[in-house]
Write a protein that holds these residues in place. Structure first.
Motif, PDB file in Angstrom:
ATOM      1  N   UNK A   7       0.694  -1.243   0.121  1.00 12.96           N
ATOM      2  CA  UNK A   7       0.101  -0.055   0.016  1.00 12.96           C
ATOM      3  C   UNK A   7       0.867   1.199   0.027  1.00 12.96           C
ATOM      4  N   UNK A   8       0.819   2.092  -1.025  1.00 11.46           N
ATOM      5  CA  UNK A   8       1.583   3.258  -1.158  1.00 11.46           C
ATOM      6  C   UNK A   8       0.713   4.545  -1.167  1.00 11.46           C
ATOM      7  N   UNK A   9       0.981   5.636  -0.486  1.00  9.09           N
ATOM      8  CA  UNK A   9       0.154   6.539  -0.469  1.00  9.09           C
ATOM      9  C   UNK A   9       0.342   7.613  -1.517  1.00  9.09           C
ATOM     10  N   UNK A  10       1.383   7.422  -2.109  1.00  9.62           N
ATOM     11  CA  UNK A  10       1.693   8.508  -3.404  1.00  9.62           C
ATOM     12  C   UNK A  10       1.154   7.804  -4.673  1.00  9.62           C
ATOM     13  N   UNK A  11       1.145   8.527  -5.775  1.00 10.00           N
ATOM     14  CA  UNK A  11       0.769   7.998  -7.007  1.00 10.00           C
ATOM     15  C   UNK A  11       2.071   7.138  -7.688  1.00 10.00           C
ATOM     16  N   UNK A  12       1.913   6.483  -8.728  1.00 10.98           N
ATOM     17  CA  UNK A  12       3.148   5.640  -9.197  1.00 10.98           C
ATOM     18  C   UNK A  12       4.031   6.524  -9.820  1.00 10.98           C
ATOM     19  N   UNK A  13       3.703   7.721 -10.567  1.00  9.09           N
ATOM     20  CA  UNK A  13       4.401   8.568 -11.135  1.00  9.09           C
ATOM     21  C   UNK A  13       5.250   9.361 -10.214  1.00  9.09           C
ATOM     22  N   UNK A  14       4.837   9.723  -9.087  1.00 10.06           N
ATOM     23  CA  UNK A  14       5.438  10.378  -7.841  1.00 10.06           C
ATOM     24  C   UNK A  14       6.661   9.539  -7.423  1.00 10.06           C
ATOM     25  N   UNK A  15       6.165   8.190  -7.068  1.00  9.48           N
ATOM     26  CA  UNK A  15       7.150   7.429  -6.555  1.00  9.48           C
ATOM     27  C   UNK A  15       8.344   7.075  -7.633  1.00  9.48           C
ATOM     28  N   UNK A  16       8.077   7.067  -8.759  1.00  8.16           N
ATOM     29  CA  UNK A  16       9.300   6.722  -9.785  1.00  8.16           C
ATOM     30  C   UNK A  16       9.978   8.030 -10.173  1.00  8.16           C
ATOM     31  N   UNK A  71      -2.949   5.097  -2.044  1.00  9.13           N
ATOM     32  CA  UNK A  71      -3.597   4.274  -0.631  1.00  9.13           C
ATOM     33  C   UNK A  71      -2.900   4.593   0.618  1.00  9.13           C
ATOM     34  N   UNK A  72      -3.599   5.814   1.312  1.00  9.45           N
ATOM     35  CA  UNK A  72      -2.931   6.229   2.282  1.00  9.45           C
ATOM     36  C   UNK A  72      -3.462   5.242   3.669  1.00  9.45           C
ATOM     37  N   UNK A  73      -2.586   4.915   4.399  1.00 10.50           N
ATOM     38  CA  UNK A  73      -2.757   3.961   5.441  1.00 10.50           C
ATOM     39  C   UNK A  73      -3.044   4.937   6.616  1.00 10.50           C
ATOM     40  N   UNK A  74      -4.222   4.810   7.156  1.00 12.93           N
ATOM     41  CA  UNK A  74      -4.297   5.638   8.658  1.00 12.93           C
ATOM     42  C   UNK A  74      -4.231   5.041   9.825  1.00 12.93           C
ATOM     43  N   UNK A  75      -4.700   3.616   9.757  1.00 17.33           N
ATOM     44  CA  UNK A  75      -4.409   3.051  11.171  1.00 17.33           C
ATOM     45  C   UNK A  75      -4.029   1.412  10.854  1.00 17.33           C
ATOM     46  N   UNK A 133      -2.475 -10.061  17.518  1.00  7.70           N
ATOM     47  CA  UNK A 133      -2.677 -11.529  17.221  1.00  7.70           C
ATOM     48  C   UNK A 133      -3.626 -11.516  15.708  1.00  7.70           C
ATOM     49  N   UNK A 134      -4.397 -10.702  15.428  1.00  8.16           N
ATOM     50  CA  UNK A 134      -4.999 -10.661  13.986  1.00  8.16           C
ATOM     51  C   UNK A 134      -5.240  -9.369  13.643  1.00  8.16           C
ATOM     52  N   UNK A 135      -3.894  -9.067  12.812  1.00  9.72           N
ATOM     53  CA  UNK A 135      -3.570  -7.378  12.198  1.00  9.72           C
ATOM     54  C   UNK A 135      -4.454  -7.177  10.990  1.00  9.72           C
ATOM     55  N   UNK A 136      -4.925  -5.956  11.054  1.00 10.24           N
ATOM     56  CA  UNK A 136      -5.439  -5.312   9.875  1.00 10.24           C
ATOM     57  C   UNK A 136      -4.930  -3.966   9.938  1.00 10.24           C
ATOM     58  N   UNK A 137      -5.264  -3.592   8.525  1.00  4.78           N
ATOM     59  CA  UNK A 137      -4.544  -2.347   7.905  1.00  4.78           C
ATOM     60  C   UNK A 137      -5.789  -1.140   7.480  1.00  4.78           C
ATOM     61  N   UNK A 138      -6.068  -0.295   7.945  1.00  9.64           N
ATOM     62  CA  UNK A 138      -7.087   0.788   7.216  1.00  9.64           C
ATOM     63  C   UNK A 138      -6.395   1.620   6.366  1.00  9.64           C
ATOM     64  N   UNK A 139      -7.007   1.701   5.181  1.00  8.62           N
ATOM     65  CA  UNK A 139      -6.433   2.695   4.359  1.00  8.62           C
ATOM     66  C   UNK A 139      -7.506   3.440   3.390  1.00  8.62           C
ATOM     67  N   UNK A 140      -7.371   4.294   2.829  1.00  5.40           N
ATOM     68  CA  UNK A 140      -8.059   5.117   1.978  1.00  5.40           C
ATOM     69  C   UNK A 140      -7.711   5.159   0.566  1.00  5.40           C
ATOM     70  N   UNK A 141      -8.720   5.004  -0.186  1.00  4.43           N
ATOM     71  CA  UNK A 141      -8.263   4.839  -1.731  1.00  4.43           C
ATOM     72  C   UNK A 141      -9.431   5.459  -2.686  1.00  4.43           C
ATOM     73  N   UNK A 142      -9.427   6.616  -3.202  1.00  6.40           N
ATOM     74  CA  UNK A 142     -10.399   7.092  -4.109  1.00  6.40           C
ATOM     75  C   UNK A 142     -11.392   7.599  -3.223  1.00  6.40           C
TER      76      UNK A 142
END
Ligand code: RFL
Length: 390
Positions: free
Chosen positions: A31-40, A123-127, A133-142
């Motif tokens: 999950x990466x918060x920046x755009x593909x172009x930005x990262x490249x 995809x910005x991860x917020x928490x 024991x049972x991990x999860x990641x919350x993120x927002x996209x679009x």
């Protein structure tokens, strides 16, 4: 959505960890918060240790690096207006290679995409939840909030990411040093002049000249932390680089169109707690170094080699011994490297209120590294990088 390992961040650490886990048949989502172009397009590091080059080869992502990487068998130091060649290659042929971090990142992304493995950009991860024991990641996209459940979370989201803040006890185990200056970096379409390469210690402050490829130069000037990037014209930048990098033979930097400019504060930071439950952090999420040692990317590679193997044993062998030892083993490489990077900073920069006495002491250090057999061996070992734990 569920995956075995959720990786936060598509920098070198996250992308290489994805590649290592892929080689063990372990599923990942990045999950990466920046755009593909930005990262490249993000320009950063460029000096790769032999171990980094070997690791990229080991995981099959070094075709272009082998073609375009520029060998770096010596390093140049300039002080008192005289440039000295400092040998860098060791008896086993280990050396440094110049190859831009943006190329490393692009190579890893292209291989991952060609293999059909997921990277979710913007995809910005917020928490992070359930890390015991049972991990999860919350993120927002679009604009939509989503949850990724997983068996393990790898926080490779850099110094300002969310992972370290979610790791219990991390803040209390963190140590920060801020230097009173910044680096103004430019990337130029200019054939690097081999006669003006290296690090320069001058009364006007540090300058660095390096090669990113046969046709691209990366150059830096020490500036105030509050430096305004628009305050110097391109001609003024080149003139200042010449003032700080010209030597006894009158060699000058090769000029060309400047295609990128950035300013980075110099800091050193170490978080000694790198894992809790089913969350571990790696790379800049756990430590940053002043760029004068050229170690940030190389440290990230050391971390994810170790973390990849620890996650493999945890998930596939149900053996947690290496994961339990992850922080301790990683720190055995991190602290000496952070220390080294700080020493390099202290030897080359002009500090506020610096006296002639202080400058002469800096010259003693540089002379020891450049000309003394023991000093040079120490310098080479530090620059070439420490061995990996696994
Ligand atoms: P990165 O590269 O910062 O990647 C982290 C990624 O995480 C994403 N992210 C998130 N994604 C989703 N949700 C969130 N909430 C997120 N928060 C963050 C970010 O967008 C980003 O894509 O960390 P990583 O992978 O640990 O890699 C570390 C290296 O990038 C860094 O250490 C080096 O660039 C340091 N460095 C150098 N290292 C070297 O080994 N050799 C060098 O010559 C060298 N020169 C340098 C450098 C760093 C510099 N700057 C800019 C500080 C020169 C400079 C000027």
């Amino acid at each position: 959505m569920h995956t075995q390992v959720a990786i936060i961040g598509a920098g070198p650490a996250g992308l290489l960890l994805g590649r290592i886990l892929q080689s063990h048949g372990i599923g990942t989502v990045i999950l990466e918060r920046r755009s593909r172009d930005y990262v490249l397009a993000r320009v950063r590091a460029g000096m790769l240790e032999q171990g980094t080059v070997d690791t990229l080869r080991e995981y099959g992502v070094a075709e272009r690096l082998d073609e375009m990487g520029v060998a770096h068998p010596t390093m140049q130091f300039l002080w008192n207006g005289v440039r000295r060649d400092v040998p860098l290659e060791d008896e086993d042929g280990r050396r440094l290679t110049n190859y831009g971090q943006s190329y490393v990142v692009e190579d890893l992304i292209k291989h991952r995409e060609a293999d059909g493995l997921p990277i979710v950009f913007e995809a910005e991860v917020s928490s992070l939840d359930g890390i015991e024991d049972s991990p999860s990641v919350t993120y927002s996209v679009d604009g939509e909030t989503k949850t990724l459940t997983c068996d393990f979370i790898a926080g490779c989201d850099g110094y300002l990411g969310v992972s370290r803040r979610s790791l219990p006890g991390a803040e209390a185990a963190s140590y920060l040093k801020e230097f009173p200056f910044a680096w103004f970096g430019i990337l130029a379409e200019a054939t690097p002049n081999p006669h003006t390469r290296g690090f320069s210690n001058t009364p006007r402050g540090l300058a660095v000249s390096s090669a990113r490829s046969a046709t691209r130069s990366r150059l830096y000037l020490q500036v105030d932390p509050e430096f305004d990037i628009t305050s110097m014209s391109d001609d003024e930048i080149w003139d200042e680089l010449d003032r700080r990098l010209s030597d006894q033979d009158g060699n000058k930097v090769t000029r060309g169109p400047i295609i990128e400019k950035s300013v980075a504060r110099l800091r050193a930071f170490v978080c000694e707690k790198m894992r809790h439950g089913k969350l571990a952090i790696a790379g800049d999420a756990a430590h940053i170094v002043p760029p004068s040692g050229a170690k940030g990317l190389n440290l990230a590679v050391g971390d994810v080699r170790l973390l990849g193997e620890a996650i493999r044993r945890h998930l596939l062998d149900k053996d947690d011994a290496l994961l339990d030892d992850y922080s301790r083993l990683a720190l055995e490489r991190i602290w000496p490297t952070v220390h080294w990077s700080c020493l390099m900073s202290e030897a080359f920069h002009t500090f506020p209120g610096q006296t002639e006495f202080d400058t002469r002491r800096q010259h003693q250090t540089l002379d020891f590294w450049a000309h003394d057999e023991i000093g040079n061996r120490w310098f080479r070992e530090a620059m070439l990088g420490l061995p990996y734990a696994v």
